[in-house]
Scaffold this active site. Structure first.
Site, short mmCIF file in Angstrom:
data_model
loop_
_atom_site.label_atom_id
_atom_site.label_comp_id
_atom_site.label_asym_id
_atom_site.label_seq_id
_atom_site.Cartn_x
_atom_site.Cartn_y
_atom_site.Cartn_z
N GLY A 1 -2.52 5.69 -2.06
CA GLY A 1 -3.02 4.70 -1.12
C GLY A 1 -3.00 3.30 -1.72
N ASP B 1 -7.35 10.13 1.35
CA ASP B 1 -8.24 11.29 1.27
C ASP B 1 -9.68 10.99 1.66
OD1 ASP B 1 -6.07 12.57 0.25
OD2 ASP B 1 -6.90 12.93 -1.76
N GLU C 1 0.88 26.73 -7.01
CA GLU C 1 1.82 26.24 -8.02
C GLU C 1 1.37 26.63 -9.42
OE1 GLU C 1 1.74 22.20 -6.73
OE2 GLU C 1 3.43 22.45 -5.38
N VAL D 1 -14.97 1.05 -9.65
CA VAL D 1 -15.78 0.42 -8.60
C VAL D 1 -16.98 1.30 -8.30
CG1 VAL D 1 -15.83 -0.31 -6.19
CG2 VAL D 1 -13.84 -0.84 -7.62
N GLY E 1 -8.43 1.46 -6.09
CA GLY E 1 -7.70 2.71 -6.35
C GLY E 1 -6.24 2.46 -6.66
N SER E 2 -5.71 3.27 -7.59
CA SER E 2 -4.30 3.11 -7.97
C SER E 2 -3.50 4.37 -7.67
CB SER E 2 -4.20 2.75 -9.45
OG SER E 2 -4.75 3.78 -10.24
N GLY E 3 -4.02 5.21 -6.76
CA GLY E 3 -3.26 6.39 -6.33
C GLY E 3 -2.23 6.01 -5.29
#
Lengths: 465, 465
Positions: free
Chosen positions: B19, B319, B181, B83, B15-17
């Site tokens: 985290g 998450d 928003e 993945v 993951g590249s968020g």
């Protein structure tokens, strides 16, 4: 006292490019009702499209909303629609909005539908070598270019030199201004922007090849500047091959015939098509109805005043016309559309029309890479940094009109001084993964498949399937 | 003298968020080899995604290249891959790059694959009501929102009030921070940005409806702030409907049950889905292998130290975890991933691991529209301009880390002070024309079809077909 006519003359403008937008603006204050029908919702500043394709500028910076640009001009309305037919006899335009056709009546018509990419009868090349005509083209190319480096990193981790080379070879077909700018930017991107971003490949070793069927680059410029440009490109590391006629393009590469009709193949996943344009098919549609024939590239042989024979109410402008060897550049579109608008205004005001359009050549310029350009203004030829700086000032000055100037200037400054590019996003909508790679990708990566070795030599296990 | 191990411990981050990126950065300088595997090439600053969807920021401004952010950290490599499976027993990760699967071996694993949109078993809603989870989602919504106004202009020219209303009604489903928003931005867009851009419609009359199945907006906030937010939204003109459970969504509108199980229909072409998330399926994949069960939203009941039972080498963060009622916010992702990275570092340095993750609640904030926000920091509650300003400073401060700050700040300043938005491009790739409209569009426009009357009453002729 003059009487007010029951309805104002209706002017329809087809196209939202340079021609369409400047025609509308030239009629500001004139007592007409203008409907500008555009296929996109934005006006595209095409000379900077290659900067979107290579990650410098965002689409919004070169493509302001047509509606927004014209919001304060109260005699114009903007309609989203793709004009499919012009009925010369009944003076109506047929436009397609979401598969539904609408008809619009006009008293005057300015056709500024521009030109699209031409693959010289090989439209099947398009999926493998996207053109450079729209924001979609530019975003597609951006995804493919940055995506190719991502895949090269995977190939590099395999130590598969052949795949790595195919993924880091970029071919630009066509050495006009767009092709030259793309080639220059690709070198800059690989040599400067991506330097240090990868672990398994050296992006500075990427190859950029520029092909053209002619015997010079930038043939619309003075021969001295042509030679200078070729020299500068070669200094940058661009492999310039002239007299190269592309005869086949597929997912993995392309083939061309050289001057001696010898066939050559280049293995390259990413190809850019910047060769050849073909005028909007509306040109042929119009020509046929008035007994004219369009030229080889679909341009209409308009009369000296840009109208069609017997139809003083129809003006054709910009890239769509074949007149006095006028080039397909922004200045021609701007000046011809302004001329058309002026004639309409004159007629409405009861004045005589001018008999012939007269082009004022403001000069010609192109940029090769950061700090390098060429320019010719009448007899004056400029090269190198001064030409590049002129190019920058002229383009900035133009964009000033569209309010994007401050952030655009900043992006430019950041890009020219630093090595970073702000807009590197690859979206999933961009089909680089599916389309450009589909054939080649599976073959390339099938062989390469299985293992991606972590850098420090830990051996990965076998792949499934 | 200590001996150097033959190979360094291999850390894989999925993951590249928030985290993934913070885990990688927290391991800077640690003697490991990190492979970060991301499904996209960018790190997405998700809290500002709604600003891309509404035309304020460009994708590059909130989604810097992961590779570029980590370029100078020499112990990490970035690999593009999705993945699909983690083999807990053999300590390998299976990732798909362009339909080809590669296996990567790890000594430590940090799974930070985040959460996707959930349609609560109604995935068929997705095509009519895109979510707000990716850059692609945001660009799709941008195209649909601006596209709806373009079509409304055509319907307006017909004087077709019903179509016009359907095209200028916007429904946001879900009143969490993203939904609030979006609703606020849609009002701002129609009332301020588009004012004056159209001739046949009044964009300031557009309706924005915010639906939520719960009995309050922003349920993660203090009840006082919930009420304040609802009041402020209603002041802006948002139609807030609570206790509204959406049961059907199609191209032309949606249906919901109110608190009394009464069925209501809203006619609206443009719908945004901001309700419900579901953790990455990798959570269930992992849980099954270690004898756990994920919760209703797919989250893994990790141990207090964020590892899986019997697998101290596997951390799950952000998450994806169900632990102590931690919310699905950026701060949790950042703090859990840093905790995981620290434990790996401690173990490698021969120190004892910490037994349990402890969340430090820095507070919570949301923005409602220009100059309006809410924030709670411990017992302190802030509303209105001060809360909005805090929100701005915090988000800017974060973006500073990614170099987009100057031009982003400028875009923000221009947008907040003026009425313009820089990024209004609708690309042809965006399927607003084909998808959102396909069913409704033809019906809507078929009836409306035929004529688009020029404003001054000149009558157009009949349409073909």
């Amino acid at each position: 006292m003059p009487t007010t006519p029951a309805t104002k003359p209706r002017v329809i403008i087809v196209g939202s490019g340079f021609g369409g937008l400047f025609a509308a603006q030239a009629l500001d204050g004139t007592d007409v009702d203008i409907t500008l029908i555009g296929r996109t919702t934005h006006h595209l500043f095409q000379p900077l499209l290659y900067q979107v394709a290579t990650g410098i500028l965002s689409p919004g910076e070169i493509a302001p909303s047509t509606r927004e640009v014209l919001a304060r001009q109260h005699n114009v309305e903007v309609i989203l629609g793709d004009v499919t037919h012009i009925d010369v006899e009944h003076r109506t335009v047929l436009a397609n909005t979401l598969e539904v056709e609408h008809r619009y009546a006009y008293d005057y018509l300015i056709v500024a539908a521009g030109a699209g990419q031409s693959y010289f009868g090989h439209d099947e090349f398009a999926q493998h070598a996207p053109g450079m005509k729209s924001i979609d083209d530019a975003l597609e190319l951006r995804g493919r270019i940055y995506g190719a480096f991502e895949l090269a990193e995977v190939a590099g981790a395999q130590g598969d030199q052949e795949d790595l080379e195919r993924l880091t070879t970029f071919v630009v077909v066509g050495a006009g201004p767009t092709g030259v700018e793309m080639a220059g930017q690709l070198v800059d991107l690989s040599a400067r922007t991506l330097k240090g971003d990868f672990r398994h490949i050296d992006p500075t070793a990427a190859r950029v090849i520029l092909l053209d069927a002619g015997d010079a680059v930038l043939t619309s410029f003075d021969p001295h500047l042509q030679r200078k440009t070729k020299e500068q490109l070669e200094e940058l590391g661009v492999d310039v091959r002239l007299g190269a006629m592309v005869v086949d393009v597929n997912a993995q590469g392309l083939e061309y015939l050289d001057g001696d009709k010898q066939r050559h193949r280049i293995e390259a996943v990413t190809k850019v098509w910047a060769a050849g344009v073909s005028a909007s098919p509306l040109g042929a549609d119009l020509a046929e109805q008035v007994g004219l024939e369009v030229d080889r590239t679909g341009r209409v042989p308009v009369q000296a005043d840009l109208t069609l024979p017997g139809h003083p109410e129809i003006f054709v402008v910009g890239d769509m016309i074949a007149l006095d060897d006028l080039p397909g550049v922004a200045q021609v579109a701007i000046q011809t559309s302004r001329f058309a608008a002026e004639q309409i205004e004159r007629e409405i005001e009861g004045k005589t029309r001018e008999p012939a359009f007269d082009y004022f050549d403001k000069g010609n310029m192109a940029t090769i890479s950061r700090f390098r350009g060429i320019a010719e203004i009448g007899p004056v030829k400029v090269t190198g940094f001064p030409a590049w700086f002129m190019w920058l000032v002229v383009h900035l000055f133009y964009l000033v009109g569209f309010k994007s100037r401050v952030s655009t200037l900043l992006h430019w400054t950041i890009t020219f001084l630093g090595r970073d590019r702000a807009e590197r996003v690859i979206t999933e909508q961009q089909v680089f993964a599916r389309l450009a790679m589909q054939e080649s990708g599976e073959q390339i990566l099938d062989r390469a498949a299985g293992e991606v070795a972590p850098r420090s030599g830990a051996s990965p296990e076998q792949t499934q399937g």
